[in-house]
Design a protein around this motif. Sequence first.
Motif, PDB file in Angstrom:
ATOM      1  N   CYS A 134     134.546  68.160   9.331  1.00  0.00           N
ATOM      2  CA  CYS A 134     135.298  69.272   9.904  1.00  0.00           C
ATOM      3  C   CYS A 134     134.599  70.600   9.603  1.00  0.00           C
ATOM      4  CB  CYS A 134     136.722  69.278   9.368  1.00  0.00           C
ATOM      5  SG  CYS A 134     137.741  70.634   9.969  1.00  0.00           S
ATOM      6  N   PHE A 135     134.109  70.743   8.380  1.00  0.00           N
ATOM      7  CA  PHE A 135     133.389  71.951   7.996  1.00  0.00           C
ATOM      8  C   PHE A 135     132.112  72.094   8.818  1.00  0.00           C
ATOM      9  CE2 PHE A 135     130.820  74.671   5.256  1.00  0.00           C
ATOM     10  CZ  PHE A 135     131.748  75.630   4.867  1.00  0.00           C
ATOM     11  N   PHE A 136     131.429  70.983   9.079  1.00  0.00           N
ATOM     12  CA  PHE A 136     130.209  71.017   9.877  1.00  0.00           C
ATOM     13  C   PHE A 136     130.469  71.560  11.282  1.00  0.00           C
ATOM     14  CE2 PHE A 136     128.744  67.069   7.319  1.00  0.00           C
ATOM     15  CZ  PHE A 136     128.429  67.878   6.244  1.00  0.00           C
ATOM     16  N   SER A 137     131.669  71.310  11.813  1.00  0.00           N
ATOM     17  CA  SER A 137     131.961  71.704  13.193  1.00  0.00           C
ATOM     18  C   SER A 137     132.039  73.215  13.372  1.00  0.00           C
ATOM     19  CB  SER A 137     133.283  71.061  13.646  1.00  0.00           C
ATOM     20  OG  SER A 137     134.378  71.583  12.913  1.00  0.00           O
ATOM     21  N   TYR A 138     132.099  73.960  12.270  1.00  0.00           N
ATOM     22  CA  TYR A 138     132.140  75.423  12.343  1.00  0.00           C
ATOM     23  C   TYR A 138     130.755  76.039  12.091  1.00  0.00           C
ATOM     24  CZ  TYR A 138     137.208  75.244  12.526  1.00  0.00           C
ATOM     25  OH  TYR A 138     138.502  75.004  12.920  1.00  0.00           O
ATOM     26  N   PHE A 139     129.736  75.250  12.358  1.00  0.00           N
ATOM     27  CA  PHE A 139     128.359  75.675  12.085  1.00  0.00           C
ATOM     28  C   PHE A 139     128.003  76.965  12.824  1.00  0.00           C
ATOM     29  CE2 PHE A 139     123.724  75.407  12.650  1.00  0.00           C
ATOM     30  CZ  PHE A 139     123.330  75.212  11.343  1.00  0.00           C
ATOM     31  N   ASN A 140     128.446  77.104  14.070  1.00  0.00           N
ATOM     32  CA  ASN A 140     128.120  78.305  14.840  1.00  0.00           C
ATOM     33  C   ASN A 140     128.675  79.567  14.192  1.00  0.00           C
ATOM     34  OD1 ASN A 140     126.703  76.927  16.826  1.00  0.00           O
ATOM     35  ND2 ASN A 140     128.530  76.555  18.048  1.00  0.00           N
ATOM     36  N   PHE A 144     126.835  78.904   4.833  1.00  0.00           N
ATOM     37  CA  PHE A 144     125.721  78.063   5.269  1.00  0.00           C
ATOM     38  C   PHE A 144     125.197  77.216   4.115  1.00  0.00           C
ATOM     39  CE2 PHE A 144     121.054  77.632   5.540  1.00  0.00           C
ATOM     40  CZ  PHE A 144     120.995  76.713   6.570  1.00  0.00           C
ATOM     41  N   PHE A 145     125.049  77.819   2.934  1.00  0.00           N
ATOM     42  CA  PHE A 145     124.557  77.046   1.799  1.00  0.00           C
ATOM     43  C   PHE A 145     125.603  76.033   1.325  1.00  0.00           C
ATOM     44  CE2 PHE A 145     121.351  80.336   1.668  1.00  0.00           C
ATOM     45  CZ  PHE A 145     120.235  79.640   1.254  1.00  0.00           C
ATOM     46  N   PHE A 146     126.876  76.366   1.477  1.00  0.00           N
ATOM     47  CA  PHE A 146     127.914  75.377   1.185  1.00  0.00           C
ATOM     48  C   PHE A 146     127.830  74.228   2.184  1.00  0.00           C
ATOM     49  CE2 PHE A 146     132.469  73.981   1.297  1.00  0.00           C
ATOM     50  CZ  PHE A 146     132.490  73.455   0.015  1.00  0.00           C
ATOM     51  N   HIS A 147     127.474  74.553   3.423  1.00  0.00           N
ATOM     52  CA  HIS A 147     127.235  73.544   4.453  1.00  0.00           C
ATOM     53  C   HIS A 147     126.123  72.586   4.016  1.00  0.00           C
ATOM     54  CE1 HIS A 147     126.608  72.067   8.663  1.00  0.00           C
ATOM     55  NE2 HIS A 147     125.337  72.068   8.287  1.00  0.00           N
ATOM     56  N   LEU A 148     125.043  73.139   3.451  1.00  0.00           N
ATOM     57  CA  LEU A 148     123.940  72.301   2.977  1.00  0.00           C
ATOM     58  C   LEU A 148     124.376  71.418   1.810  1.00  0.00           C
ATOM     59  CD1 LEU A 148     120.873  74.736   3.039  1.00  0.00           C
ATOM     60  CD2 LEU A 148     121.695  73.203   4.828  1.00  0.00           C
ATOM     61  N   ILE A 149     125.208  71.978   0.928  1.00  0.00           N
ATOM     62  CA  ILE A 149     125.700  71.187  -0.201  1.00  0.00           C
ATOM     63  C   ILE A 149     126.526  69.997   0.289  1.00  0.00           C
ATOM     64  CG2 ILE A 149     127.251  71.217  -2.198  1.00  0.00           C
ATOM     65  CD1 ILE A 149     126.434  74.122  -2.655  1.00  0.00           C
ATOM     66  N   LEU A 150     127.351  70.219   1.300  1.00  0.00           N
ATOM     67  CA  LEU A 150     128.172  69.141   1.845  1.00  0.00           C
ATOM     68  C   LEU A 150     127.310  68.098   2.546  1.00  0.00           C
ATOM     69  CD1 LEU A 150     131.296  71.025   3.256  1.00  0.00           C
ATOM     70  CD2 LEU A 150     130.955  69.975   1.018  1.00  0.00           C
ATOM     71  N   ILE A 151     126.232  68.518   3.191  1.00  0.00           N
ATOM     72  CA  ILE A 151     125.330  67.565   3.823  1.00  0.00           C
ATOM     73  C   ILE A 151     124.762  66.595   2.785  1.00  0.00           C
ATOM     74  CG2 ILE A 151     123.044  67.340   4.897  1.00  0.00           C
ATOM     75  CD1 ILE A 151     123.650  69.691   6.616  1.00  0.00           C
ATOM     76  N   VAL A 152     124.467  67.120   1.597  1.00  0.00           N
ATOM     77  CA  VAL A 152     123.884  66.292   0.539  1.00  0.00           C
ATOM     78  C   VAL A 152     124.941  65.438  -0.153  1.00  0.00           C
ATOM     79  CG1 VAL A 152     122.637  66.351  -1.661  1.00  0.00           C
ATOM     80  CG2 VAL A 152     122.011  67.935   0.180  1.00  0.00           C
ATOM     81  N   THR A 153     126.134  66.005  -0.385  1.00  0.00           N
ATOM     82  CA  THR A 153     127.136  65.334  -1.217  1.00  0.00           C
ATOM     83  C   THR A 153     128.119  64.452  -0.446  1.00  0.00           C
ATOM     84  OG1 THR A 153     128.544  67.310  -1.117  1.00  0.00           O
ATOM     85  CG2 THR A 153     127.000  67.136  -2.970  1.00  0.00           C
ATOM     86  N   CYS A 154     128.529  64.865   0.752  1.00  0.00           N
ATOM     87  CA  CYS A 154     129.549  64.088   1.474  1.00  0.00           C
ATOM     88  C   CYS A 154     129.299  64.127   2.983  1.00  0.00           C
ATOM     89  CB  CYS A 154     130.946  64.599   1.151  1.00  0.00           C
ATOM     90  SG  CYS A 154     131.215  66.338   1.577  1.00  0.00           S
ATOM     91  N   PRO A 155     128.187  63.553   3.433  1.00  0.00           N
ATOM     92  CA  PRO A 155     127.825  63.647   4.850  1.00  0.00           C
ATOM     93  C   PRO A 155     128.787  62.949   5.800  1.00  0.00           C
ATOM     94  CG  PRO A 155     126.404  62.087   3.725  1.00  0.00           C
ATOM     95  CD  PRO A 155     127.205  62.768   2.661  1.00  0.00           C
ATOM     96  N   THR A 156     129.543  61.947   5.323  1.00  0.00           N
ATOM     97  CA  THR A 156     130.414  61.182   6.221  1.00  0.00           C
ATOM     98  C   THR A 156     131.894  61.432   5.980  1.00  0.00           C
ATOM     99  OG1 THR A 156     130.410  59.282   4.714  1.00  0.00           O
ATOM    100  CG2 THR A 156     128.693  59.352   6.417  1.00  0.00           C
ATOM    101  N   ASN A 157     132.219  62.257   5.000  1.00  0.00           N
ATOM    102  CA  ASN A 157     133.625  62.542   4.722  1.00  0.00           C
ATOM    103  C   ASN A 157     134.244  63.330   5.874  1.00  0.00           C
ATOM    104  OD1 ASN A 157     135.870  64.395   3.546  1.00  0.00           O
ATOM    105  ND2 ASN A 157     135.618  62.774   2.022  1.00  0.00           N
TER     106      ASN A 157
END
Length: 314
Positions: A272-278, A254-267
Motif C-alpha cells: 500500500c505504501f509503495f502505491s504512493y510512490f508518485n 522515499f528512503f522509508f520506501h527503500l527500507i520497506l522494499i528491503v524488509t517487507c516487499p510482499t506485505n
Amino acid sequence: MSTLAPLRLLREPSNTSEGNQSNATVAASAGWCQGLDIPNELFLVLGLVSLVENLLVVAAILKNRNLHSPTYYFICCLAVSDMLVSISNLAEMLFMLLLEHGVLVMRPSIVRHMDSVIDMLICSSVVSSLSFLGVIAVDRYITIFYALRYHSIMTLQRAVVTMASVWLASTVSSTILITYYRSNTILLCLIGFFLFMLVLMLVLYIHMFTLARHHLHSISSQQKPPTAHRGGSLKGAVTLTILLGVFFICWGPFFFHLILIVTCPTNPFCTCFFSYFNLFLILIICNSVIDPLIYAFRSQELRRTLREVVTCSW
C-alpha cells in the motif's frame, strides 16, 4: 506516467515471486489503497520552477563578490545539484513524450543508453545534494566554534578539493547504484548513507544551538547587546536547520520506501505504501523548489543580489 528515471526503477521490489506480486497487486488495488495519480504537468511545472530558482541562486552567488566564500560556494553546489534534479526530470519527460508521439525514432539500445545517462545524472544529484548539506553543516560548525581560525581551516583550496571530492564520489556511487540497483546491499548502503548524514547534521545542529543558547543567556545576564558575529552564526544555524527539516520531510518517505522494499516487499501494508510512490517523487522535486526560497529569505545579502539579478541591475 512519467517519473524520475532511477526512482522509477525502485518503484516496486524486484525479488518477489509472481504469486506474491499478484497478491500485492490485489492489495494495492483495494479500495483503501488506490495510490495517487499525479499528472505529468505537475512534474513539468515543478521542474521548471526549480530550474529557474536555482539558476537565480547560482547567478547571484557568481555576481556578488561578497558571496565568494567557501560557505556560499557550497550553497552554489547544492543549487547545482537541485538543478540537476530538475534538468533530469525535464529531459526524461521530453524524451519520453517525443518517443510516445513518434517525433523521435531511436533504436532500443540507444534508448536504454539514454535512460542510463539520465539515471546516473539524477542519482548523482541526489547523493551530492545530501553530501553538500552535510558539508555546509560542517562549515557552519567550524564558523561558530573555530571563528578565529576559520579562514586558516577552511581555505579556498580545501573548499575546492571538498567540492571536487563530493562530485567525484557522487558520480561513482551513482554509477554503482544504477548498475546494481536491484541488490538489497546497494539499497542498504544508500539508506545507511542517508541515516549517517542525517545523524551527523542533527548532532552538529544540536551542539550549535546549545552554544547559541548559552551565549544568549550570558548576554542577557550581562545586559550586553549581541555581537553581529553571534547573531549571524545563530541565523546561519537556523537556516541550515530549516534546510535539514525540509530535506528530511521531502526525502524521508522515499528512503522509508527503500527500507520497506528491503524488509517487507510482499506485505500488503508495505505494498500500500509503495502505491504512493508518485507522491514521494513530488516531495523530492519540492525539495529543490523550496531550498532557493530559504536562501533568499534567510540571507539579506543574497536576497538583495537576487533582486538585482531579476531586475538585470548588473
